[in-house]
Design an enzyme around this catalytic site. Sequence first.
Site, PDB file in Angstrom:
ATOM      1  CD  GLU A  72      -2.679   0.015 -12.553  1.00 37.56           C
ATOM      2  OE1 GLU A  72      -2.299  -0.555 -11.649  1.00 37.56           O
ATOM      3  OE2 GLU A  72      -2.746   1.333 -12.698  1.00 37.56           O
ATOM      4  CE1 TYR A 104     -17.895 -14.372   9.665  1.00 35.45           C
ATOM      5  CE2 TYR A 104     -19.318 -16.194   9.424  1.00 35.45           C
ATOM      6  CZ  TYR A 104     -18.507 -15.441  10.376  1.00 35.45           C
ATOM      7  OH  TYR A 104     -18.250 -16.110  11.390  1.00 35.45           O
ATOM      8  CG  LEU A 123      -4.782  -0.246  -4.407  1.00 34.49           C
ATOM      9  CD1 LEU A 123      -3.463  -1.086  -3.849  1.00 34.49           C
ATOM     10  CD2 LEU A 123      -5.745  -1.099  -5.187  1.00 34.49           C
ATOM     11  CD  GLU A 124      -3.981   4.855  -1.156  1.00 36.22           C
ATOM     12  OE1 GLU A 124      -2.481   5.134  -0.952  1.00 36.22           O
ATOM     13  OE2 GLU A 124      -4.402   4.779  -2.292  1.00 36.22           O
ATOM     14  CE  LYS A 150      -2.649  -2.114  -8.755  1.00 32.92           C
ATOM     15  NZ  LYS A 150      -2.603  -0.856  -9.235  1.00 32.92           N
TER      16      LYS A 150
END
Length: 176
Positions: A72, A104, A123-124, A150
Site C-alpha cells: 500500500e 468548494y 484512514l482515521e 478504500k
Amino acid sequence: MQRTYNWTTQFIFSWLCDDFFEISELDAMMWNDPSWSLVFLDMMQNDEIIGGDKLILRGLMFHGFHGVKPEEKTLGQKFLIDVDAWMDLRAAGKSDQMSDTLSYTEIYRVVKEVVEGPSHNLLESVAQQIALTTLTKYPQISAVRVKVGKPHVAVHGPLDYLGVEILRRRIVDLPN
C-alpha cells in the site's frame, strides 16, 4: 406516567432547542411527553444537532499511499472522499457573491494535498488531517464530516469500499 430526566439531559436539550422553543414549551414537552427524550437521543446519535447550511463535496478520487501493508505504501491505491462542511450560507444566498461563501475548490485542495501527500498508516489519520486542516484554514466552517473509503481492499467478497467517517466540530476539536 411522569418521567424524570437528569439535569445534564435537560440542560443539553434546552440548549439545543433554545432557538426553536420557549423554555416553558420545552419543559412541557420534556416532562409531559417521554417520547421527546427519544427524539433527543436520536438527534445525538445522528449528529443532527449540527444542522444548518453546509458545503457538500462527494466522490472525490485521489491516488495515495496510505495503509499498513508495504504494498500500500509502495504501489498506492485509489481513495474515495466525501466532505460536508457546515457554515452559514445565508449571506451568499442573499448576495449571490463568492466573497460571502467559501469556494468548494478550497476544500478540494485540502483533501487533495492530504490524500496525495505524506503516507498515513490509518484512514482515521487521513480523515483527521483533512478535518483539522479544513477547520484550521477556514474559520467560517463550524464543523466538518469526512468520509474516507478504500475501494480496493483485500477482502473476499463484493463491496463498494471500506472506510471511516469522522465528524469534527470547531468548538470541541479546535478550542481557542
